[in-house]
Design an enzyme around this catalytic site. Structure first.
Site, PDB file in Angstrom:
ATOM      1  N   HIS A   1       0.824  -1.211   0.000  1.00  0.00           N
ATOM      2  CA  HIS A   1       0.000   0.000   0.000  1.00  0.00           C
ATOM      3  C   HIS A   1       0.861   1.266   0.000  1.00  0.00           C
ATOM      4  O   HIS A   1       0.378   2.331   0.386  1.00  0.00           O
ATOM      5  CB  HIS A   1      -0.935   0.004   1.221  1.00  0.00           C
TER       6      HIS A   1
ATOM      7  N   LYS B   1      -2.671  -2.870  -7.878  1.00  0.00           N
ATOM      8  CA  LYS B   1      -2.911  -3.258  -9.278  1.00  0.00           C
ATOM      9  C   LYS B   1      -2.419  -4.668  -9.519  1.00  0.00           C
ATOM     10  O   LYS B   1      -1.338  -5.042  -9.085  1.00  0.00           O
ATOM     11  CB  LYS B   1      -2.147  -2.296 -10.209  1.00  0.00           C
TER      12      LYS B   1
ATOM     13  N   LYS C   1      -2.838  -9.158  -6.689  1.00  0.00           N
ATOM     14  CA  LYS C   1      -3.145 -10.254  -7.603  1.00  0.00           C
ATOM     15  C   LYS C   1      -4.382 -10.964  -7.091  1.00  0.00           C
ATOM     16  O   LYS C   1      -4.663 -10.959  -5.893  1.00  0.00           O
ATOM     17  CB  LYS C   1      -1.978 -11.255  -7.675  1.00  0.00           C
TER      18      LYS C   1
ATOM     19  N   SER D   1      -1.976  -0.789 -18.782  1.00  0.00           N
ATOM     20  CA  SER D   1      -3.123  -0.737 -17.863  1.00  0.00           C
ATOM     21  C   SER D   1      -3.169   0.601 -17.125  1.00  0.00           C
ATOM     22  O   SER D   1      -4.243   1.155 -16.871  1.00  0.00           O
ATOM     23  CB  SER D   1      -3.038  -1.879 -16.844  1.00  0.00           C
TER      24      SER D   1
END
Length: 474
Positions: A67, A73, A109, A365
């Site tokens: 974090h 992501k 993930k 992305s």
């Protein structure tokens, strides 16, 4: 890799060992290093879904590794191999990848433990939407919290289901499109996402080959043109990587799939091989090529560059000595075991690590996420302006010289950038800049023995500085 590494290491243990090796070479306090290394949040859920006339309990995960930057992501995979340790390993790799390519995300993930082939499309949609609702309930998804993406076994279709479910549960979130990336273009996706990882692999290897002194050390000339390449895996990543290498003048001498490999020293055309595969169901028996029944043997054929773009641990202590490539580009996650890495390094092979080389997907992305937050398509504000400026420039040249620019030259010069041009350009710049950062660490420090350690050092430095600047450590 040191002698303490074991061929029996799990994927997660291998990632941790690589981290520890690099961490010893940093200036950071033990506490900061432990914080960087640790997985911050782990969600393990089981939920019921009606499959046919039965109720099936589905096991699923989402891991937020770091974090230090938000949102987190990382992709979501559908596979029977999914387990908590694998998802933790992949989440930690995402943290390091994002740091290396200067994408301001923490790593994450997700995974659903299913064989997607045994379900209908309707059943897969129910599973995906139910999983998304679990993520929403636990606050594990959102444009500023955690942004999933496609991975093994998932595609733009699943991402559109995730976005629709999130939007229906958060109807007042104006940025709801940014809750997930890898979506269809019609649903807020970005052009160029499909080929992003494969194109990133090409850009990364091309940059590595551009340094003449590095190439001389391994007995190669600079540049991509003329180099013999073998690609393992003709999925999305491998196919696009092969296509871009071929277009750049490389000679594609070998292709490897799960049922065997083909080799032709005169070169293969990847599109013709794909067409043959579509017709016959296999790449084997391609006209003019030698069949190799054991896919593992395909990795050992003569070539300059080997691109493993499919499975983990395909190069290990038992076959690493037989690898003939001078450069191994890790397009897949963890295609080399720890022992194989050590063997190849001793042989003088240049191994371009996965945490850098396959970061093209997360880079694009990031562009998609920014597009969704800005609510405007790339190129919309500048394409016509650029074309008008170029037209004025041509008019000045023609009036000054008294000569007319040809129609072909005019068309080439006047073309303003479309979204895909800007995405590809941004990806190229990212991969070039990031490789140079890693290489500077590798060549500038005597205690850094390979590019993998340099890449981990690069990531740890950036994440460590971020934690220091957050002020949470006195």
């Amino acid at each position: 890799m040191g002698a303490e590494n074991s061929e029996n290491d799990t994927f997660f243990e291998s990632v941790q060992r690589n981290f520890d090796k690099a961490a010893k070479l940093t200036r950071f306090d033990h506490g900061i290093l432990e914080q960087i290394k640790a997985c911050n949040s782990i969600l393990r859920v089981r939920f019921p879904v009606k499959i046919g006339n039965d109720i099936e309990v589905i096991e699923a995960y989402r891991v937020q590794h770091s974090h230090h930057k938000l949102p987190c992501k990382g992709g979501i995979r559908f596979s029977l191999e999914v387990n908590q340790e694998e998802v933790m390993a992949l989440a930690s790799l995402m943290t390091y990848k994002c740091a290396i390519v200067n994408v301001p995300f923490g790593g994450a993930k997700g995974g659903i433990k299913i064989n997607s082939r045994k379900y209908t499309d309707f059943e897969l949609e129910n599973i995906t939407r139910r999983y998304t609702s679990e993520l929403v309930k636990k606050n594990f998804i959102g444009p500023g919290i955690d942004v999933p993406a496609p991975d093994y076994g998932t595609s733009a279709r699943e991402m559109s289901w995730i976005m629709d479910t999130y939007t229906s549960l958060n109807p007042n979130d104006i940025d709801a499109e940014a809750c997930v990336t890898g979506k269809p273009v019609s649903q807020g996706g970005v052009r160029g996402r499909a080929e992003a990882t494969g194109l990133g692999v090409f850009f990364g290897v091309r940059e590595a080959c551009s340094f003449q002194e590095d190439m001389e050390k391994i007995g190669l000339t600079a540049g991509i043109a003329g180099k013999r390449i073998i690609v393992q895996g003709l999925g999305n990543v491998g196919y696009h990587a092969a296509k871009y290498f071929q277009a750049a003048g490389a000679k594609l001498v070998g292709l490897i799939e799960y049922d065997g490999a083909i080799y032709d020293e005169n070169g293969l055309d990847v599109d013709l091989v794909q067409a043959h595969r579509k017709t016959t169901g296999s790449i084997l028996n391609f006209p003019g090529a030698i069949n190799i029944s054991d896919p593992a043997e395909g990795l050992e054929q003569p070539c300059d560059i080997l691109i493993p773009a499919a499975l983990e641990s395909v190069i290990h202590k038992d076959n690493a000595d037989r690898i003939q490539a001078k450069i191994v580009g890790e397009a897949a996650n963890g295609p080399l075991t720890a022992d194989a890495d050590e063997i190849l390094n001793k042989k003088g092979v240049l191994v371009i690590p996965d945490i850098y080389l396959n970061a093209g997907g997360v880079t694009v992305s990031y562009f998609e996420w920014l597009k969704n937050l800005s609510h405007v398509r790339y190129g919309r504000l500048e394409k016509r302006f650029s074309e008008n400026m170029y037209k004025e420039l041509i008019d000045i040249i023609e009036s000054t010289t008294g000569k007319r620019v040809s129609d072909l030259e005019r068309k080439t010069i006047l073309r303003g950038p479309d979204e895909i041009d800007l995405v590809h350009s941004g990806l190229e710049d990212t991969m070039i800049g990031s490789y140079r950062e890693i290489r500077d660490i590798y060549t500038g420090r005597e205690d850094v023995e390979n590019l993998r350690t340099a890449a981990f050092l690069c990531a740890i430095e950036k994440i460590g500085v971020a934690y220091e600047e957050l002020g949470i450590f006195p």
